[in-house]
Write a protein that holds these residues in place. Structure first.
Motif, PDB file in Angstrom:
ATOM      1  N   UNK A   1       0.861  -1.173   0.000  1.00 18.04           N
ATOM      2  CA  UNK A   1       0.000   0.000   0.000  1.00 18.04           C
ATOM      3  C   UNK A   1       0.902   1.228   0.000  1.00 18.04           C
ATOM      4  N   UNK A   2       0.354   2.368  -0.388  1.00 17.51           N
ATOM      5  CA  UNK A   2       1.189   3.569  -0.473  1.00 17.51           C
ATOM      6  C   UNK A   2       0.667   4.683   0.426  1.00 17.51           C
ATOM      7  N   UNK A   3       1.593   5.296   1.142  1.00 22.90           N
ATOM      8  CA  UNK A   3       1.314   6.498   1.922  1.00 22.90           C
ATOM      9  C   UNK A   3       1.896   7.666   1.136  1.00 22.90           C
ATOM     10  N   UNK A   4       1.105   8.721   0.932  1.00 21.35           N
ATOM     11  CA  UNK A   4       1.626   9.869   0.188  1.00 21.35           C
ATOM     12  C   UNK A   4       1.904  11.020   1.146  1.00 21.35           C
ATOM     13  N   UNK A   5       3.007  11.694   0.935  1.00 26.12           N
ATOM     14  CA  UNK A   5       3.340  12.857   1.764  1.00 26.12           C
ATOM     15  C   UNK A   5       3.412  14.067   0.841  1.00 26.12           C
ATOM     16  N   UNK A   6       2.435  14.949   0.978  1.00 26.98           N
ATOM     17  CA  UNK A   6       2.353  16.144   0.125  1.00 26.98           C
ATOM     18  C   UNK A   6       3.154  17.280   0.742  1.00 26.98           C
ATOM     19  N   UNK A   7       4.108  17.768  -0.018  1.00 24.91           N
ATOM     20  CA  UNK A   7       5.008  18.812   0.483  1.00 24.91           C
ATOM     21  C   UNK A   7       4.671  20.133  -0.206  1.00 24.91           C
ATOM     22  N   UNK A   8       4.604  21.191   0.604  1.00 27.18           N
ATOM     23  CA  UNK A   8       4.361  22.519   0.034  1.00 27.18           C
ATOM     24  C   UNK A   8       5.317  23.515   0.682  1.00 27.18           C
ATOM     25  N   UNK A   9       5.401  24.703   0.098  1.00 25.78           N
ATOM     26  CA  UNK A   9       6.274  25.745   0.667  1.00 25.78           C
ATOM     27  C   UNK A   9       7.724  25.537   0.305  1.00 25.78           C
ATOM     28  N   UNK A  10       8.602  26.245   1.001  1.00 23.29           N
ATOM     29  CA  UNK A  10      10.054  26.148   0.734  1.00 23.29           C
ATOM     30  C   UNK A  10      10.800  26.047   2.052  1.00 23.29           C
TER      31      UNK A  10
ATOM     32  N   UNK B   1       6.756  10.745  -1.993  1.00 23.97           N
ATOM     33  CA  UNK B   1       6.959  12.159  -1.661  1.00 23.97           C
ATOM     34  C   UNK B   1       6.443  12.961  -2.845  1.00 23.97           C
ATOM     35  N   UNK B   2       5.428  13.783  -2.595  1.00 23.59           N
ATOM     36  CA  UNK B   2       4.741  14.464  -3.687  1.00 23.59           C
ATOM     37  C   UNK B   2       4.377  15.886  -3.259  1.00 23.59           C
ATOM     38  N   UNK B   3       3.449  16.474  -3.966  1.00 25.00           N
ATOM     39  CA  UNK B   3       3.013  17.831  -3.642  1.00 25.00           C
ATOM     40  C   UNK B   3       3.805  18.870  -4.415  1.00 25.00           C
ATOM     41  N   UNK B   4       3.330  20.147  -4.355  1.00 25.29           N
ATOM     42  CA  UNK B   4       3.934  21.195  -5.191  1.00 25.29           C
ATOM     43  C   UNK B   4       5.422  21.442  -4.922  1.00 25.29           C
ATOM     44  N   UNK B   5       5.919  21.108  -3.715  1.00 25.95           N
ATOM     45  CA  UNK B   5       7.327  21.375  -3.420  1.00 25.95           C
ATOM     46  C   UNK B   5       8.251  20.239  -3.855  1.00 25.95           C
TER      47      UNK B   5
ATOM     48  N   UNK C   1      -3.235   4.801   0.795  1.00 30.04           N
ATOM     49  CA  UNK C   1      -3.758   4.352   2.076  1.00 30.04           C
ATOM     50  C   UNK C   1      -3.929   5.522   3.038  1.00 30.04           C
ATOM     51  N   UNK C   2      -3.016   6.485   2.955  1.00 30.68           N
ATOM     52  CA  UNK C   2      -3.145   7.689   3.780  1.00 30.68           C
ATOM     53  C   UNK C   2      -2.366   8.805   3.106  1.00 30.68           C
ATOM     54  N   UNK C   3      -2.729  10.031   3.440  1.00 34.12           N
ATOM     55  CA  UNK C   3      -2.050  11.192   2.863  1.00 34.12           C
ATOM     56  C   UNK C   3      -1.721  12.164   3.999  1.00 34.12           C
ATOM     57  N   UNK C   4      -0.453  12.539   4.091  1.00 31.41           N
ATOM     58  CA  UNK C   4      -0.023  13.536   5.078  1.00 31.41           C
ATOM     59  C   UNK C   4       0.366  14.797   4.320  1.00 31.41           C
ATOM     60  N   UNK C   5       0.280  15.942   4.974  1.00 28.50           N
ATOM     61  CA  UNK C   5       0.686  17.189   4.324  1.00 28.50           C
ATOM     62  C   UNK C   5       1.657  17.938   5.226  1.00 28.50           C
ATOM     63  N   UNK C   6       2.749  18.416   4.645  1.00 28.18           N
ATOM     64  CA  UNK C   6       3.743  19.179   5.408  1.00 28.18           C
ATOM     65  C   UNK C   6       4.088  20.468   4.683  1.00 28.18           C
ATOM     66  N   UNK C   7       4.149  21.540   5.461  1.00 26.07           N
ATOM     67  CA  UNK C   7       4.509  22.854   4.937  1.00 26.07           C
ATOM     68  C   UNK C   7       5.975  23.119   5.299  1.00 26.07           C
ATOM     69  N   UNK C   8       6.824  23.190   4.286  1.00 25.53           N
ATOM     70  CA  UNK C   8       8.263  23.329   4.542  1.00 25.53           C
ATOM     71  C   UNK C   8       8.593  24.667   5.213  1.00 25.53           C
ATOM     72  N   UNK C   9       7.782  25.695   4.951  1.00 25.91           N
ATOM     73  CA  UNK C   9       8.037  27.007   5.569  1.00 25.91           C
ATOM     74  C   UNK C   9       8.030  26.935   7.093  1.00 25.91           C
TER      75      UNK C   9
END
Lengths: 417, 163
Positions: free
Chosen positions: A156-165, A195-199, A255-263
């Motif tokens: 299964x896959x866990x996705x981690x959406x990364x945004x910011x810098x 590891x995904x997301x706009x960043x 399976x799950x999605x987490x979101x992290x803001x690099x800023x």
């Protein structure tokens, strides 16, 4: 229903549509091993076959204890060299190449869409380039040499959406520690991590290697970035043969999605004796250390040495600290010579060692005595890993490591800008 | 069926404390490995463990390095099974490949303590003790063939011999 990158890559190898949970038997593209090949050879000999099935798929890199530090290790290396000659294994890298997890990408074995199994837990590193790469044991490696086959459960896959810098002084290593600190060392056990997301596209290949490498400390089977223009550019002149780029479909099942803001991220430190015992730098700054290690498959690349050099420039290693620097490969070593980073590190009083795993796994080149403390850019801080069971390891980024070496105590790299 | 006593540990028992890195690249037989089993976690273990004993631990047992000795040293020490809430994935594979039973059972982990006498019945899928009988999750079909053959080496040998 769409597919994840992992489902696509494994499905292509299996020759059919696969989905998470399914168990498949496939033929891998690369079978990696290192100094532990000596033990693998002994297991292989018990199988009753004379020849490995696909010598061209086997890659052996000597990196763990190089050059040999005693007679036993020397014998291991010797028996590996003899086996390589006997079996006609074309892809053998002796002690002058570097750490396998840097050498395989540099030498163009780690490619998008490839399936790579390796007798090392940090094999997931190659997901940085879009491969499916996972660690296996010695017996399993010996059997895969003999059969050219391995069973795998599609994860299964866990996705981690990364945004910011990232703010100044904050790096991919800090992100990996923050993730593991927040969610625990088994956050992705048995699973793939995307590891995904706009960043994600902003991450250098080096930073991607750090995160994919640290996915092993999340318990992941594999960790990856979908290949993009940056990946393809990095592979120019390196790739050994053609490859197929895959990425997850928009309607793939995660399976799950987490979101992290690099800023919002600040430098992080993993404290003894588990990788998930993570604190922000402010909570541990001031702790005196005896040794600093900058290197390893996690953080021994050119950008890591340059981040350290930026802090060491015009400064000295504190008199109470031994600062060890180990470029991850000889390619990195030569690049850092040319860029001037190694000169800065040497002038600052760092001890620059030959490319390899160094003291990370506790075998040589900087073992700690009882009561000693090391801040390291490596990936594990388990009790006794780098020496005596009463020594301690803190994990951090190369910038935090350099700041700590200068201060003589754990220090915030943002104060050394 | 086997009888023994329980050795109890916590969460995230990692491969460095099960089998220290300082010995990892020395090639030694399992009975020699057994002398270093759990050396950095429980110095009492290697000298006192008896054949048939089981290890009971929390979540993520065997996290860390892919070193197979972390499974081999326990098998060499006579450990019949490791019962945990969960296992790190490479450890799980390594244990199966070496023929060491790795069993998931939250109830047993909650109830059993160090020194408890237990009977382990792999065929029935049961751990019996004075504190009750605990059933563990059946192993996936894909690995039963390997365990039945006595480990991956034997399994592969048979397969190669057929070709």
């Amino acid at each position: 229903m769409g597919k994840t990158l992992t489902e696509k890559v494994l499905g292509r190898k299996a020759g059919k549509d696969v989905q998470a949970g399914e168990v498949i038997t496939i033929s891998p593209d690369v079978i990696l091993s290192h100094d532990n090949s000596a033990a693998i050879i002994q297991e292989f000999r018990k199988l009753g076959v004379k020849k490995v099935r696909a010598p061209e798929k086997i890659v052996i890199v000597l990196d763990h204890i190089v050059p040999a530090s005693d007679e036993k290790y020397a014998q291991n290396h010797k028996s590996i060299r003899e086996f390589v000659a006997e079996q006609g294994i074309p892809n053998f890298f002796d002690i002058n190449a570097g750490i396998c997890h840097q050498v395989l990408p540099e030498q163009g074995f780690a490619l998008p869409g490839k399936v790579i199994v390796g007798s090392d837990s940090h094999t997931p590193s190659y997901g940085a380039l879009g491969a499916f790469a996972t660690g296996i044991g010695r017996t399993e490696t010996a059997c895969t040499w003999a059969t050219d086959e391995i069973w795998l459960r599609v994860p299964e896959t866990m996705r981690i959406d990364l945004s910011g810098r990232f703010r100044a002084g904050v790096f991919a290593k800090d992100l990996s520690l923050k993730l593991i600190g927040d969610h625990g060392a088994e956050m992705a056990n048995y699973r793939a991590v995307e590891f995904a997301g706009p960043a994600a596209g902003d991450f250098s290949v080096g930073a991607r290697l750090t995160l994919a490498n640290m996915s092993a400390e999340m318990g992941a089977k594999n960790g990856y970035f979908a290949p993009d223009a940056k990946t393809l550019k990095w592979l120019e002149g390196r790739a050994r043969g053609p490859f197929v780029v895959a990425s997850s479909d928009p309607d793939a099942r995660f399976e799950s999605i987490l979101a992290y803001d690099l800023d919002a991220l600040e430098p992080q430190v993993a404290c003894p004796h588990t990788v998930d015992n993570v604190k922000p730098i402010g909570a541990v700054a001031g702790k005196p250390v005896n040794q600093v290690l900058i290197g390893t498959c996690t953080n021994g690349r050119l950008e890591d040495l340059e981040a350290a050099a930026a802090i060491f420039k015009g400064r000295k290693v504190h008199s109470g600290v031994r600062c060890l620097v180990i470029p991850a490969s000889w390619e990195v070593y030569r690049e850092a010579l040319k860029s001037g980073a190694l000169a800065i590190l040497a002038d600052a009083g760092c001890v620059i060692l030959n490319s390899g795993c160094g003291p990370c796994l506790g075998a040589h080149e900087g073992i700690m005595a009882a009561g000693e403390i090391c801040l390291s850019t490596s990936n594990r801080n388990f009790r006794g890993r780098m020496g005596h069971r009463d020594s301690e390891i803190y994990l951090a980024s190369p910038a935090t490591a350099a700041a700590t070496a200068v201060a003589g105590k754990i220090a915030d790299p943002r104060e050394f800008a | 069926m086997s009888q023994g006593k329980v050795w109890k540990y916590g969460d995230n028992v990692n491969t460095d404390v099960i089998f220290p890195g300082r010995y990892t690249y020395q090639i030694m037989p399992p009975e020699e490995m057994a002398k270093h089993a759990l050396e950095d976690l429980d110095p009492e273990f290697a000298g006192s463990v008896r054949p048939g004993d089981i290890i009971v631990a929390g979540k993520n047992f065997g996290c860390g390095s892919s070193r197979e000795q972390a499974a081999a040293c326990l098998k060499g020490a006579g450990v019949r099974a490791v019962v945990a809430r969960s296992f790190a994935r490479i450890y799980f594979r390594n244990a199966i490949n070496l023929g060491l039973a790795v069993l998931q059972c939250d109830e047993a982990v909650e109830a059993l303590e160090k020194g408890d006498a237990v009977d382990l019945d792999l065929a029935k899928g049961e751990i019996r003790s004075a504190k009750g009988t605990f059933r563990f999750l059946p192993l996936p079909d894909s690995v039963i063939g390997i365990l039945d053959a006595g480990g991956l080496l034997e399994y592969t040998k048979k397969k190669l011999a057929k070709e």
